[in-house]
Motif scaffolding. Structure first.
Motif, PDB file in Angstrom:
ATOM      1  N   LEU A  77       0.827  -1.201   0.000  1.00  0.00           N
ATOM      2  CA  LEU A  77       0.000   0.000   0.000  1.00  0.00           C
ATOM      3  C   LEU A  77       0.861   1.249   0.000  1.00  0.00           C
ATOM      4  CD1 LEU A  77      -2.574  -1.121   2.737  1.00  0.00           C
ATOM      5  CD2 LEU A  77      -2.832  -1.265   0.240  1.00  0.00           C
ATOM      6  N   THR A  78       0.258   2.376  -0.297  1.00  0.00           N
ATOM      7  CA  THR A  78       1.013   3.636  -0.328  1.00  0.00           C
ATOM      8  C   THR A  78       1.538   4.018   1.054  1.00  0.00           C
ATOM      9  OG1 THR A  78      -1.093   4.823  -0.128  1.00  0.00           O
ATOM     10  CG2 THR A  78      -0.172   4.580  -2.346  1.00  0.00           C
ATOM     11  N   ASP A  79       0.953   3.472   2.130  1.00  0.00           N
ATOM     12  CA  ASP A  79       1.452   3.782   3.476  1.00  0.00           C
ATOM     13  C   ASP A  79       2.560   2.820   3.911  1.00  0.00           C
ATOM     14  OD1 ASP A  79       0.155   1.421   4.095  1.00  0.00           O
ATOM     15  OD2 ASP A  79      -1.437   2.358   5.277  1.00  0.00           O
ATOM     16  N   GLY A  80       2.994   1.940   2.998  1.00  0.00           N
ATOM     17  CA  GLY A  80       4.114   1.050   3.287  1.00  0.00           C
ATOM     18  C   GLY A  80       3.733  -0.329   3.778  1.00  0.00           C
ATOM     19  N   ARG A  81       2.489  -0.533   4.138  1.00  0.00           N
ATOM     20  CA  ARG A  81       2.069  -1.864   4.606  1.00  0.00           C
ATOM     21  C   ARG A  81       1.998  -2.854   3.457  1.00  0.00           C
ATOM     22  NH1 ARG A  81      -3.505  -1.144   7.349  1.00  0.00           N
ATOM     23  NH2 ARG A  81      -3.639   0.505   5.762  1.00  0.00           N
ATOM     24  N   ARG A  82       2.328  -4.105   3.775  1.00  0.00           N
ATOM     25  CA  ARG A  82       2.176  -5.176   2.789  1.00  0.00           C
ATOM     26  C   ARG A  82       0.929  -5.984   3.131  1.00  0.00           C
ATOM     27  NH1 ARG A  82       7.658  -7.757   0.196  1.00  0.00           N
ATOM     28  NH2 ARG A  82       8.495  -5.788  -0.567  1.00  0.00           N
ATOM     29  N   VAL A  83       0.218  -6.392   2.107  1.00  0.00           N
ATOM     30  CA  VAL A  83      -1.032  -7.126   2.289  1.00  0.00           C
ATOM     31  C   VAL A  83      -0.929  -8.470   1.596  1.00  0.00           C
ATOM     32  CG1 VAL A  83      -3.515  -7.144   1.831  1.00  0.00           C
ATOM     33  CG2 VAL A  83      -2.369  -4.986   2.417  1.00  0.00           C
ATOM     34  N   ARG A  84      -1.305  -9.519   2.327  1.00  0.00           N
ATOM     35  CA  ARG A  84      -1.371 -10.878   1.765  1.00  0.00           C
ATOM     36  C   ARG A  84      -2.839 -11.239   1.659  1.00  0.00           C
ATOM     37  NH1 ARG A  84      -2.144 -15.474   0.134  1.00  0.00           N
ATOM     38  NH2 ARG A  84      -0.637 -17.183   0.142  1.00  0.00           N
ATOM     39  N   MET A  85      -3.281 -11.558   0.449  1.00  0.00           N
ATOM     40  CA  MET A  85      -4.686 -11.865   0.219  1.00  0.00           C
ATOM     41  C   MET A  85      -5.055 -13.225   0.816  1.00  0.00           C
ATOM     42  SD  MET A  85      -4.826 -10.445  -3.700  1.00  0.00           S
ATOM     43  CE  MET A  85      -6.545 -10.867  -3.978  1.00  0.00           C
ATOM     44  N   LEU A  86      -6.204 -13.276   1.467  1.00  0.00           N
ATOM     45  CA  LEU A  86      -6.667 -14.496   2.123  1.00  0.00           C
ATOM     46  C   LEU A  86      -7.353 -15.445   1.137  1.00  0.00           C
ATOM     47  CD1 LEU A  86      -8.123 -12.935   5.379  1.00  0.00           C
ATOM     48  CD2 LEU A  86      -6.318 -14.665   5.300  1.00  0.00           C
ATOM     49  N   GLY A  87      -7.305 -16.733   1.456  1.00  0.00           N
ATOM     50  CA  GLY A  87      -8.057 -17.728   0.699  1.00  0.00           C
ATOM     51  C   GLY A  87      -7.435 -18.163  -0.613  1.00  0.00           C
ATOM     52  N   ILE A  88      -6.319 -17.551  -1.009  1.00  0.00           N
ATOM     53  CA  ILE A  88      -5.704 -17.903  -2.292  1.00  0.00           C
ATOM     54  C   ILE A  88      -4.197 -18.106  -2.133  1.00  0.00           C
ATOM     55  CG2 ILE A  88      -7.448 -16.600  -3.557  1.00  0.00           C
ATOM     56  CD1 ILE A  88      -5.305 -14.485  -4.149  1.00  0.00           C
ATOM     57  N   ASP A  89      -3.632 -18.845  -3.068  1.00  0.00           N
ATOM     58  CA  ASP A  89      -2.187 -19.062  -3.111  1.00  0.00           C
ATOM     59  C   ASP A  89      -1.755 -18.954  -4.568  1.00  0.00           C
ATOM     60  OD1 ASP A  89       0.421 -19.669  -2.415  1.00  0.00           O
ATOM     61  OD2 ASP A  89       0.096 -21.839  -2.487  1.00  0.00           O
ATOM     62  N   ALA A  90      -1.144 -17.832  -4.905  1.00  0.00           N
ATOM     63  CA  ALA A  90      -0.696 -17.594  -6.277  1.00  0.00           C
ATOM     64  C   ALA A  90       0.712 -18.168  -6.477  1.00  0.00           C
ATOM     65  CB  ALA A  90      -0.699 -16.095  -6.576  1.00  0.00           C
ATOM     66  N   ARG A 156      -4.569 -20.755  -6.590  1.00  0.00           N
ATOM     67  CA  ARG A 156      -5.236 -21.945  -6.062  1.00  0.00           C
ATOM     68  C   ARG A 156      -5.891 -21.586  -4.737  1.00  0.00           C
ATOM     69  NH1 ARG A 156      -0.568 -23.969  -8.512  1.00  0.00           N
ATOM     70  NH2 ARG A 156      -0.900 -25.761  -9.892  1.00  0.00           N
ATOM     71  N   LEU A 157      -6.877 -22.378  -4.347  1.00  0.00           N
ATOM     72  CA  LEU A 157      -7.550 -22.150  -3.075  1.00  0.00           C
ATOM     73  C   LEU A 157      -6.610 -22.485  -1.924  1.00  0.00           C
ATOM     74  CD1 LEU A 157     -10.340 -21.465  -1.737  1.00  0.00           C
ATOM     75  CD2 LEU A 157     -10.722 -23.931  -1.648  1.00  0.00           C
ATOM     76  N   LEU A 158      -6.574 -21.622  -0.934  1.00  0.00           N
ATOM     77  CA  LEU A 158      -5.762 -21.847   0.262  1.00  0.00           C
ATOM     78  C   LEU A 158      -6.702 -21.836   1.470  1.00  0.00           C
ATOM     79  CD1 LEU A 158      -2.921 -22.114   1.551  1.00  0.00           C
ATOM     80  CD2 LEU A 158      -2.903 -19.623   1.768  1.00  0.00           C
ATOM     81  N   ASP A 159      -6.947 -23.016   2.032  1.00  0.00           N
ATOM     82  CA  ASP A 159      -7.868 -23.109   3.168  1.00  0.00           C
ATOM     83  C   ASP A 159      -7.170 -23.528   4.449  1.00  0.00           C
ATOM     84  OD1 ASP A 159      -7.287 -25.714   2.593  1.00  0.00           O
ATOM     85  OD2 ASP A 159      -9.337 -26.332   2.167  1.00  0.00           O
ATOM     86  N   THR A 160      -5.853 -23.405   4.475  1.00  0.00           N
ATOM     87  CA  THR A 160      -5.070 -23.813   5.639  1.00  0.00           C
ATOM     88  C   THR A 160      -5.537 -23.109   6.906  1.00  0.00           C
ATOM     89  OG1 THR A 160      -3.147 -24.104   4.207  1.00  0.00           O
ATOM     90  CG2 THR A 160      -2.729 -24.029   6.571  1.00  0.00           C
TER      91      THR A 160
END
Length: 198
Positions: A77-90, A156-160
């Motif tokens: 993000l522009t504020d420097g935070r990194r985001v990991r999207m839930l439910g998926i594994d690219a 792929r779906l990530l349900d871990t």
């Protein structure tokens, strides 16, 4: 004295008749009545409990702007935070430690075209061990990017870590349909591509 004892004896004989209705009231509850009581207690407890913030349907929504897409499931993000999207594994992008996995470039390019340099609505549920915010990502029109990535075969779906009950059916269906159609990560690879991944 005899008269007083006789009066007390008469009163004592009459008391059991007065207690009979009380004995009837104390009968055990029927199974149906017990079930109703239990349901009432559960409903009251649910109303008293605070909302579960891990549920995307009720998690607080935060608007932010994406500065840079790192790969198909991670961005900054522009504020420097990194985001990991839930439910998926690219697929993993190339790094000094390993080459890019098949479809990594396509997945990264796809996500970049959707959200880079654009505002998104984030439902953040926590952080992973790397300090990245874990989030469900919505475009301004409400499109759930996590779900769209699965339906396009970009991940792929990530349900871990578990999936929200309200989203799980649609997430699983999207992943299954992409796999059946051999989209993106499910595309049949040549033997050369499979060797490169090992």
């Amino acid at each position: 004295g005899f008269i007083l004892m006789s009066i007390c004896s008469i009163q004592h004989r009459g008391r059991p008749k007065q207690r009979m209705p009380q004995a009837k009231i104390r009968r055990p509850l029927t199974p149906a009545a017990t079930a109703l009581v239990v349901l009432g207690i559960v409903a009251t407890a649910r109303m008293a409990l605070p909302p579960v913030t891990s549920n995307p349907a009720i998690a607080a929504i935060e608007t932010a702007t994406v500065r840079l897409v790192i790969d198909g499931d991670t961005f900054e993000l522009t504020d420097g935070r990194r985001v990991r999207m839930l439910g998926i594994d690219a697929p993993e992008a190339a790094s000094p430690e390993h080459p890019a996995e098949p479809c990594a470039d396509d997945s990264t390019t796809w996500l970049r075209s959707r959200i880079e340099s654009r505002p998104v609505n984030l439902q953040i549920t926590g952080q992973d061990r790397y300090g990245r915010s874990l989030a469900w990502v919505h475009e301004p029109d409400g499109t759930l990017v996590n779900l769209l990535s699965l339906s396009q075969g970009m991940s792929r779906l990530l349900d871990t870590f578990g999936l929200p009950a309200d989203l799980e059916p649609s997430l699983r269906q999207a992943a299954s349909e992409a796999q059946i159609l051999h989209l993106g990560v499910w595309k049949k690879r040549s033997s050369g591509e499979r060797r490169n991944r090992t």
